[in-house]
Motif scaffolding. Structure first.
Motif, PDB file in Angstrom:
ATOM      1  N   ALA A 189      65.001 -61.193 121.737  1.00 48.62           N
ATOM      2  CA  ALA A 189      64.265 -59.954 121.145  1.00 48.62           C
ATOM      3  C   ALA A 189      63.697 -59.239 122.108  1.00 48.62           C
ATOM      4  O   ALA A 189      63.692 -58.036 121.678  1.00 48.62           O
ATOM      5  CB  ALA A 189      63.206 -60.736 120.116  1.00 48.62           C
ATOM      6  N   TYR A 190      63.376 -59.424 123.189  1.00 47.89           N
ATOM      7  CA  TYR A 190      62.776 -58.611 124.245  1.00 47.89           C
ATOM      8  C   TYR A 190      63.677 -57.742 124.653  1.00 47.89           C
ATOM      9  O   TYR A 190      63.289 -56.450 124.944  1.00 47.89           O
ATOM     10  CB  TYR A 190      62.132 -59.269 125.333  1.00 47.89           C
ATOM     11  CG  TYR A 190      63.194 -59.807 126.517  1.00 47.89           C
ATOM     12  CD1 TYR A 190      63.728 -58.992 127.476  1.00 47.89           C
ATOM     13  CD2 TYR A 190      63.510 -61.127 126.385  1.00 47.89           C
ATOM     14  CE1 TYR A 190      64.552 -59.369 128.189  1.00 47.89           C
ATOM     15  CE2 TYR A 190      64.351 -61.739 127.367  1.00 47.89           C
ATOM     16  CZ  TYR A 190      64.964 -60.863 128.224  1.00 47.89           C
ATOM     17  OH  TYR A 190      65.889 -61.097 129.359  1.00 47.89           O
ATOM     18  N   ARG A 191      65.079 -57.983 124.885  1.00 51.93           N
ATOM     19  CA  ARG A 191      65.921 -57.154 125.042  1.00 51.93           C
ATOM     20  C   ARG A 191      66.159 -55.707 124.034  1.00 51.93           C
ATOM     21  O   ARG A 191      66.446 -54.699 124.276  1.00 51.93           O
ATOM     22  CB  ARG A 191      67.347 -57.741 125.163  1.00 51.93           C
ATOM     23  CG  ARG A 191      68.491 -56.811 125.914  1.00 51.93           C
ATOM     24  CD  ARG A 191      69.810 -57.722 126.341  1.00 51.93           C
ATOM     25  NE  ARG A 191      70.672 -56.862 127.012  1.00 51.93           N
ATOM     26  CZ  ARG A 191      71.883 -57.235 127.257  1.00 51.93           C
ATOM     27  NH1 ARG A 191      72.044 -58.584 127.095  1.00 51.93           N
ATOM     28  NH2 ARG A 191      72.542 -56.349 127.907  1.00 51.93           N
ATOM     29  N   PHE A 192      66.247 -56.382 122.736  1.00 56.80           N
ATOM     30  CA  PHE A 192      66.287 -55.200 121.887  1.00 56.80           C
ATOM     31  C   PHE A 192      65.049 -54.532 121.752  1.00 56.80           C
ATOM     32  O   PHE A 192      65.033 -53.256 121.411  1.00 56.80           O
ATOM     33  CB  PHE A 192      66.158 -55.943 120.461  1.00 56.80           C
ATOM     34  CG  PHE A 192      67.624 -56.534 120.096  1.00 56.80           C
ATOM     35  CD1 PHE A 192      68.609 -55.857 119.820  1.00 56.80           C
ATOM     36  CD2 PHE A 192      67.612 -57.847 120.161  1.00 56.80           C
ATOM     37  CE1 PHE A 192      69.958 -56.525 119.789  1.00 56.80           C
ATOM     38  CE2 PHE A 192      69.106 -58.581 119.924  1.00 56.80           C
ATOM     39  CZ  PHE A 192      70.110 -57.755 119.609  1.00 56.80           C
ATOM     40  N   VAL A 211      58.385 -53.647 118.722  1.00 62.92           N
ATOM     41  CA  VAL A 211      58.429 -55.140 118.211  1.00 62.92           C
ATOM     42  C   VAL A 211      58.235 -55.125 116.491  1.00 62.92           C
ATOM     43  O   VAL A 211      59.282 -55.844 116.016  1.00 62.92           O
ATOM     44  CB  VAL A 211      57.175 -55.993 118.788  1.00 62.92           C
ATOM     45  CG1 VAL A 211      56.959 -57.371 118.032  1.00 62.92           C
ATOM     46  CG2 VAL A 211      56.935 -56.063 120.232  1.00 62.92           C
ATOM     47  N   ALA A 212      57.320 -54.424 115.872  1.00 68.23           N
ATOM     48  CA  ALA A 212      57.446 -54.124 114.669  1.00 68.23           C
ATOM     49  C   ALA A 212      58.661 -53.673 114.061  1.00 68.23           C
ATOM     50  O   ALA A 212      58.908 -54.081 112.890  1.00 68.23           O
ATOM     51  CB  ALA A 212      56.048 -53.425 114.207  1.00 68.23           C
ATOM     52  N   LEU A 213      59.127 -52.731 114.622  1.00 65.79           N
ATOM     53  CA  LEU A 213      60.291 -52.188 113.794  1.00 65.79           C
ATOM     54  C   LEU A 213      61.638 -53.052 114.045  1.00 65.79           C
ATOM     55  O   LEU A 213      62.159 -53.271 113.169  1.00 65.79           O
ATOM     56  CB  LEU A 213      60.933 -51.069 114.739  1.00 65.79           C
ATOM     57  CG  LEU A 213      61.978 -50.226 114.046  1.00 65.79           C
ATOM     58  CD1 LEU A 213      61.921 -48.681 113.788  1.00 65.79           C
ATOM     59  CD2 LEU A 213      63.314 -50.477 114.921  1.00 65.79           C
ATOM     60  N   PHE A 214      61.792 -53.845 115.119  1.00 65.77           N
ATOM     61  CA  PHE A 214      62.817 -54.821 115.308  1.00 65.77           C
ATOM     62  C   PHE A 214      62.706 -56.045 114.312  1.00 65.77           C
ATOM     63  O   PHE A 214      63.476 -56.358 113.769  1.00 65.77           O
ATOM     64  CB  PHE A 214      62.812 -55.288 116.786  1.00 65.77           C
ATOM     65  CG  PHE A 214      63.831 -56.292 117.021  1.00 65.77           C
ATOM     66  CD1 PHE A 214      65.067 -56.068 117.043  1.00 65.77           C
ATOM     67  CD2 PHE A 214      63.439 -57.692 117.167  1.00 65.77           C
ATOM     68  CE1 PHE A 214      66.198 -56.932 117.040  1.00 65.77           C
ATOM     69  CE2 PHE A 214      64.294 -58.584 117.491  1.00 65.77           C
ATOM     70  CZ  PHE A 214      65.867 -58.405 117.198  1.00 65.77           C
ATOM     71  N   ARG A 215      61.222 -56.477 114.175  1.00 66.19           N
ATOM     72  CA  ARG A 215      61.069 -57.471 113.313  1.00 66.19           C
ATOM     73  C   ARG A 215      61.698 -57.204 111.943  1.00 66.19           C
ATOM     74  O   ARG A 215      62.133 -57.862 111.196  1.00 66.19           O
ATOM     75  CB  ARG A 215      59.646 -57.922 113.411  1.00 66.19           C
ATOM     76  CG  ARG A 215      59.493 -59.204 112.538  1.00 66.19           C
ATOM     77  CD  ARG A 215      57.781 -59.538 112.802  1.00 66.19           C
ATOM     78  NE  ARG A 215      57.337 -59.771 113.841  1.00 66.19           N
ATOM     79  CZ  ARG A 215      56.524 -59.247 114.576  1.00 66.19           C
ATOM     80  NH1 ARG A 215      55.993 -57.977 114.128  1.00 66.19           N
ATOM     81  NH2 ARG A 215      56.165 -59.367 115.893  1.00 66.19           N
TER      82      ARG A 215
END
Length: 304
Positions: A189-192, A211-215
């Motif tokens: 996830a951190y890469r995204f 973080v919120a947008l990727f989630r």
């Protein structure tokens, strides 16, 4: 699915044995030596505890195996043609997802709501497993735990068979390459998060929480990376994230009803909602600034 281990503890031991067998096989089979499951951070459930607590913890533990630690390997093996013809295997994976959601989250099973399907999946299974719609006694929970663990042993046994079948397949090298490709596309996830942050900054949207947008958009972004033919995965990921970010931005007006009230002098009421609708039309045609949008709304207020 059925399994013959006599007690929940025996069934749990059998599940762990099969899990380790699958990991050993996949490490030996793949050039990257990647296990199907590897480390599962959630502790092994105590099946000798209260039956209700043991059931809930076991459902979460199985979810961690299927959907988190085994996200790539389990899905790859379940996509094998032989598993596609075994509906009970896919049903068990879906059930564990539903049980985890039902037991760990507040659900709203109103008509037409997605949660209603989750509740039905769980209650249908409970009725079949322990002859009640929802367990209430220790006996009910104990029976449900035993059936769940039996099904999980049958599930991982089938996964182990799939790995064995790949080893013996004439197309083994091609299948393993497909598997390795899936693994290579499964970024942490951190890469995204880093790409989201870069894209947002490039677009002048420094306030976006990566973080919120990727989630919110993880499933879509990961799906694009799985299916893209572009060898430059970072380029493909950026394209998808840019599209997601533009969609998110387009949903957000640069003004609120309070701006219409305070800046344009409109009294609170229905007219504020009507002007927000007009603002949406204007903004969809031209993503103007806050001040420009207010200026273009002013003649529509009917106020001098």
């Amino acid at each position: 699915m059925t399994w013959t281990a006599s007690t929940p503890k025996d069934q749990l031991v059998e599940f762990v044995r099969l899990r380790e067998r699958i990991d050993d096989l996949s490490r030996a089979l793949l050039a990257s030596a990647t296990p199907v499951f590897g480390t599962v951070s959630l502790s092994t459930p105590n099946v000798d505890a209260s039956p209700e607590l043991a059931f809930i913890r076991t459902a979460s533990w199985l979810y961690s195996h299927y959907k988190e630690a085994g996200r790539v390997g389990v899905k790859f093996l379940m996509d094998r043609p032989a598993v596609q013809s075994l509906p009970e295997v896919r049903a068990h994976e879906r059930l564990v997802h539903a049980l985890r959601t039902w037991s760990q989250h507040t659900i709203n099973p109103a008509p037409g709501n997605h949660d209603r399907g989750i509740l039905k999946t769980c209650t249908d299974w409970f009725e079949e497993a322990c002859a009640v719609l929802l367990p209430s006694s220790d006996e009910d929970w104990g029976r449900a735990l035993s059936v769940l663990l039996a099904d999980s042993c049958a599930f991982v046994s089938q996964l182990a068979k799939q790995v064995e079948d790949i080893r013996a397949d004439d197309a083994r090298s091609q299948i393993c390459q497909q598997w390795e490709d899936r693994i290579a596309r499964d970024w942490p996830a951190y890469r995204f998060h880093e790409i989201v942050s870069t894209v947002a900054n490039d677009m002048g949207r420094n306030t976006v929480d990566p973080v919120a947008l990727f989630r919110r958009s993880e499933n879509e972004i990961r799906r694009v990376l799985r299916i893209t033919k572009d060898s430059d995965l970072e380029f493909a990921a950026r394209q998808c994230i840019e599209r997601v970010l533009l969609t998110e931005i387009s949903k957000l007006l640069p003004i609120t009803g309070r701006d219409i009230i305070d800046t344009l002098g409109v009294e609170p009421g229905r007219r504020v909602g009507e002007l927000l609708q007009e603002a949406r039309k204007i903004y969809e045609e031209d993503h103007c600034t806050r001040d420009q949008l207010i200026e273009r709304l002013a003649p529509l207020t009917g106020l001098d």
